[in-house]
Design a protein around this motif. Structure first.
Motif, PDB file in Angstrom:
ATOM      1  N   ASN A   1      -9.996   8.008  -2.838  1.00 19.89           N
ATOM      2  CA  ASN A   1      -9.063   7.923  -1.714  1.00 19.89           C
ATOM      3  C   ASN A   1      -8.728   6.477  -1.380  1.00 19.89           C
ATOM      4  OD1 ASN A   1      -8.981  10.676  -1.473  1.00 19.89           O
ATOM      5  ND2 ASN A   1     -10.508  10.781   0.144  1.00 19.89           N
ATOM      6  N   ALA A   2      -9.753   5.621  -1.409  1.00 20.52           N
ATOM      7  CA  ALA A   2      -9.533   4.207  -1.117  1.00 20.52           C
ATOM      8  C   ALA A   2      -8.640   3.582  -2.173  1.00 20.52           C
ATOM      9  CB  ALA A   2     -10.872   3.466  -1.056  1.00 20.52           C
ATOM     10  N   ALA A   3      -8.906   3.942  -3.447  1.00 18.60           N
ATOM     11  CA  ALA A   3      -8.090   3.407  -4.529  1.00 18.60           C
ATOM     12  C   ALA A   3      -6.648   3.895  -4.400  1.00 18.60           C
ATOM     13  CB  ALA A   3      -8.674   3.822  -5.878  1.00 18.60           C
ATOM     14  N   GLY A   4      -6.501   5.166  -3.984  1.00 18.24           N
ATOM     15  CA  GLY A   4      -5.154   5.705  -3.817  1.00 18.24           C
ATOM     16  C   GLY A   4      -4.399   4.996  -2.710  1.00 18.24           C
ATOM     17  N   ALA A   5      -5.092   4.701  -1.611  1.00 22.86           N
ATOM     18  CA  ALA A   5      -4.450   3.987  -0.504  1.00 22.86           C
ATOM     19  C   ALA A   5      -4.073   2.572  -0.922  1.00 22.86           C
ATOM     20  CB  ALA A   5      -5.392   3.948   0.703  1.00 22.86           C
ATOM     21  N   GLN A   6      -4.961   1.927  -1.682  1.00 27.78           N
ATOM     22  CA  GLN A   6      -4.685   0.574  -2.154  1.00 27.78           C
ATOM     23  C   GLN A   6      -3.482   0.574  -3.087  1.00 27.78           C
ATOM     24  OE1 GLN A   6      -7.927  -1.193  -4.289  1.00 27.78           O
ATOM     25  NE2 GLN A   6      -6.999  -3.198  -4.398  1.00 27.78           N
ATOM     26  N   ARG A   7      -3.422   1.571  -3.967  1.00 25.84           N
ATOM     27  CA  ARG A   7      -2.286   1.661  -4.896  1.00 25.84           C
ATOM     28  C   ARG A   7      -0.987   1.883  -4.135  1.00 25.84           C
ATOM     29  NH1 ARG A   7      -2.524   4.516 -10.635  1.00 25.84           N
ATOM     30  NH2 ARG A   7      -3.734   2.609 -10.819  1.00 25.84           N
ATOM     31  N   GLU A   8      -1.037   2.732  -3.110  1.00 32.40           N
ATOM     32  CA  GLU A   8       0.174   3.010  -2.335  1.00 32.40           C
ATOM     33  C   GLU A   8       0.669   1.751  -1.631  1.00 32.40           C
ATOM     34  OE1 GLU A   8       3.388   5.018  -1.161  1.00 32.40           O
ATOM     35  OE2 GLU A   8       1.842   5.715  -2.552  1.00 32.40           O
ATOM     36  N   ARG A   9      -0.262   0.962  -1.072  1.00 32.49           N
ATOM     37  CA  ARG A   9       0.126  -0.291  -0.417  1.00 32.49           C
ATOM     38  C   ARG A   9       0.750  -1.257  -1.412  1.00 32.49           C
ATOM     39  NH1 ARG A   9      -4.901   0.503   2.229  1.00 32.49           N
ATOM     40  NH2 ARG A   9      -5.913  -0.949   0.791  1.00 32.49           N
TER      41      ARG A   9
ATOM     42  N   LEU B   1       5.956  -3.670  -3.980  1.00 34.81           N
ATOM     43  CA  LEU B   1       6.810  -3.850  -5.159  1.00 34.81           C
ATOM     44  C   LEU B   1       8.227  -3.316  -4.966  1.00 34.81           C
ATOM     45  CD1 LEU B   1       4.490  -3.131  -8.223  1.00 34.81           C
ATOM     46  CD2 LEU B   1       4.733  -5.182  -6.828  1.00 34.81           C
ATOM     47  N   GLU B   2       8.456  -2.591  -3.884  1.00 31.86           N
ATOM     48  CA  GLU B   2       9.795  -2.068  -3.630  1.00 31.86           C
ATOM     49  C   GLU B   2      10.815  -3.179  -3.426  1.00 31.86           C
ATOM     50  OE1 GLU B   2       9.510   0.590  -0.351  1.00 31.86           O
ATOM     51  OE2 GLU B   2       8.431   2.142  -1.479  1.00 31.86           O
ATOM     52  N   ALA B   3      10.341  -4.390  -3.116  1.00 26.78           N
ATOM     53  CA  ALA B   3      11.260  -5.512  -2.903  1.00 26.78           C
ATOM     54  C   ALA B   3      11.818  -6.067  -4.211  1.00 26.78           C
ATOM     55  CB  ALA B   3      10.533  -6.635  -2.150  1.00 26.78           C
ATOM     56  N   LEU B   4      11.252  -5.663  -5.336  1.00 33.03           N
ATOM     57  CA  LEU B   4      11.651  -6.230  -6.621  1.00 33.03           C
ATOM     58  C   LEU B   4      12.747  -5.416  -7.302  1.00 33.03           C
ATOM     59  CD1 LEU B   4       8.148  -7.109  -8.150  1.00 33.03           C
ATOM     60  CD2 LEU B   4       9.598  -8.502  -6.652  1.00 33.03           C
ATOM     61  N   THR B   5      13.546  -6.123  -8.099  1.00 32.30           N
ATOM     62  CA  THR B   5      14.559  -5.447  -8.908  1.00 32.30           C
ATOM     63  C   THR B   5      13.889  -4.828 -10.130  1.00 32.30           C
ATOM     64  OG1 THR B   5      15.026  -7.384 -10.278  1.00 32.30           O
ATOM     65  CG2 THR B   5      16.259  -7.176  -8.207  1.00 32.30           C
ATOM     66  N   GLU B   6      14.631  -4.026 -10.849  1.00 32.88           N
ATOM     67  CA  GLU B   6      14.084  -3.383 -12.042  1.00 32.88           C
ATOM     68  C   GLU B   6      13.640  -4.413 -13.072  1.00 32.88           C
ATOM     69  OE1 GLU B   6      15.445  -0.111 -15.441  1.00 32.88           O
ATOM     70  OE2 GLU B   6      16.603  -0.367 -13.599  1.00 32.88           O
ATOM     71  N   ARG B   7      14.442  -5.465 -13.238  1.00 32.55           N
ATOM     72  CA  ARG B   7      14.092  -6.504 -14.194  1.00 32.55           C
ATOM     73  C   ARG B   7      12.851  -7.275 -13.745  1.00 32.55           C
ATOM     74  NH1 ARG B   7      14.800  -7.023 -19.536  1.00 32.55           N
ATOM     75  NH2 ARG B   7      15.936  -8.909 -20.172  1.00 32.55           N
ATOM     76  N   GLU B   8      12.762  -7.536 -12.459  1.00 33.18           N
ATOM     77  CA  GLU B   8      11.598  -8.244 -11.938  1.00 33.18           C
ATOM     78  C   GLU B   8      10.318  -7.410 -12.099  1.00 33.18           C
ATOM     79  OE1 GLU B   8      14.028 -10.866  -8.578  1.00 33.18           O
ATOM     80  OE2 GLU B   8      13.036  -8.974  -8.031  1.00 33.18           O
ATOM     81  N   LEU B   9      10.456  -6.095 -11.928  1.00 33.67           N
ATOM     82  CA  LEU B   9       9.310  -5.213 -12.153  1.00 33.67           C
ATOM     83  C   LEU B   9       8.869  -5.262 -13.611  1.00 33.67           C
ATOM     84  CD1 LEU B   9      10.332  -2.066 -10.062  1.00 33.67           C
ATOM     85  CD2 LEU B   9       8.392  -3.580  -9.615  1.00 33.67           C
TER      86      LEU B   9
ATOM     87  N   ALA C   1       0.121  -6.097  -9.568  1.00 30.14           N
ATOM     88  CA  ALA C   1       0.703  -5.183 -10.551  1.00 30.14           C
ATOM     89  C   ALA C   1      -0.342  -4.165 -11.015  1.00 30.14           C
ATOM     90  CB  ALA C   1       1.240  -5.966 -11.744  1.00 30.14           C
ATOM     91  N   ARG C   2      -1.561  -4.650 -11.218  1.00 34.73           N
ATOM     92  CA  ARG C   2      -2.641  -3.753 -11.633  1.00 34.73           C
ATOM     93  C   ARG C   2      -2.967  -2.739 -10.545  1.00 34.73           C
ATOM     94  NH1 ARG C   2      -8.428  -5.996 -11.067  1.00 34.73           N
ATOM     95  NH2 ARG C   2      -7.729  -5.501  -8.963  1.00 34.73           N
ATOM     96  N   ASP C   3      -3.042  -3.204  -9.279  1.00 29.74           N
ATOM     97  CA  ASP C   3      -3.336  -2.308  -8.162  1.00 29.74           C
ATOM     98  C   ASP C   3      -2.281  -1.218  -8.035  1.00 29.74           C
ATOM     99  OD1 ASP C   3      -5.596  -3.748  -7.573  1.00 29.74           O
ATOM    100  OD2 ASP C   3      -4.687  -4.889  -5.927  1.00 29.74           O
TER     101      ASP C   3
END
Length: 219
Positions: free
Chosen positions: A140-148, A153-161, A210-212
């Motif tokens: 659950n903690a890992a899932g919350a960390q991944r969601e955060r 990353l929503e601020a990045l463009t497709e190319r930046e991702l 990126a890993r998170d």
């Protein structure tokens, strides 16, 4: 004296539990039930302190009986006993207000300790059950960390991702450029934008983010 109800649809199992508990001078098995509905009724009529409930019983299973006990006899502390160590059963038992969860292969002394702990108002988990809970909390903690992380990353463009995913792989600017067929200078520009948008101080922090987020993985 701790007054105990034992509920299991198998007579031999009930007899074994009764024998184990009878070896403790502060525990008295005052009732036995062969299904969950009977367990609820007997727990109320016999002023039971602790109910030991098997999960798999006819009429009303152990988890349903536990939920019913919490509603009609909240003073009764319930221990769930089962041969199945699935994480879902452990968490459901605790979610229904169970005082503990034991696997049927637990040592006799563990059962006695569990009954005493329940009667004292404490929670008891067998080592195997504890591992399930810890694993679930970690997940659950890992899932919350991944969601955060993914939210950032929503601020990045497709190319930046795409470039960030390469940073996560540990690629240099030159190697990343070759991978996506752009110049090293172009990658450097992308990296600068990524760091600014993500408010990361360096590419290592960005790579960890990126890993998170599970970027570039199948997760």
């Amino acid at each position: 004296m701790i007054r105990v109800l034992v509920a299991d649809d198998e007579p031999l199992i009930r007899a074994g539990i009764r024998m184990i508990l009878a070896s403790a001078d502060d525990i008295d098995v005052v009732a036995e039930a062969e299904n969950g509905r009977q367990a609820v009724d007997l727990a109320r009529s016999h002023a039971v302190d602790v109910a030991v409930l098997d999960i798999r019983m006819p009429v009303l299973d152990g988890l349903s009986a536990l939920a019913e006990l919490r509603r009609v006899a909240p003073a009764v502390r319930a221990l769930v006993l089962t041969t199945f160590g699935e994480r879902e059963n452990v968490l459901r038992a605790l979610g229904h207000g169970g005082a503990g969860f034991l696997l049927k292969d637990a040592a006799p002394g563990e059962l006695i300790r569990a009954v005493r702990a329940a009667a004292a108002g404490d929670a008891f988990l067998s080592p195997g059950a504890t591992r399930h809970v810890v694993d679930s909390l970690a997940a659950n903690a890992a899932g919350a960390q991944r969601e955060r992380a993914r939210k950032r990353l929503e601020a990045l463009t497709e190319r930046e991702l795409e470039v960030l995913a390469l940073l996560g792989e540990g690629l240099s600017n030159a190697d990343a450029g070759r991978r996506i067929h752009v110049s090293e200078a172009t990658v450097k520009t992308y990296v600068s934008r990524i760091l600014m948008k993500l408010e990361c101080e360096n590419r290592v922090q960005a790579a960890l983010l990126a890993r998170d987020a599970g970027l570039g993985s199948d997760a």
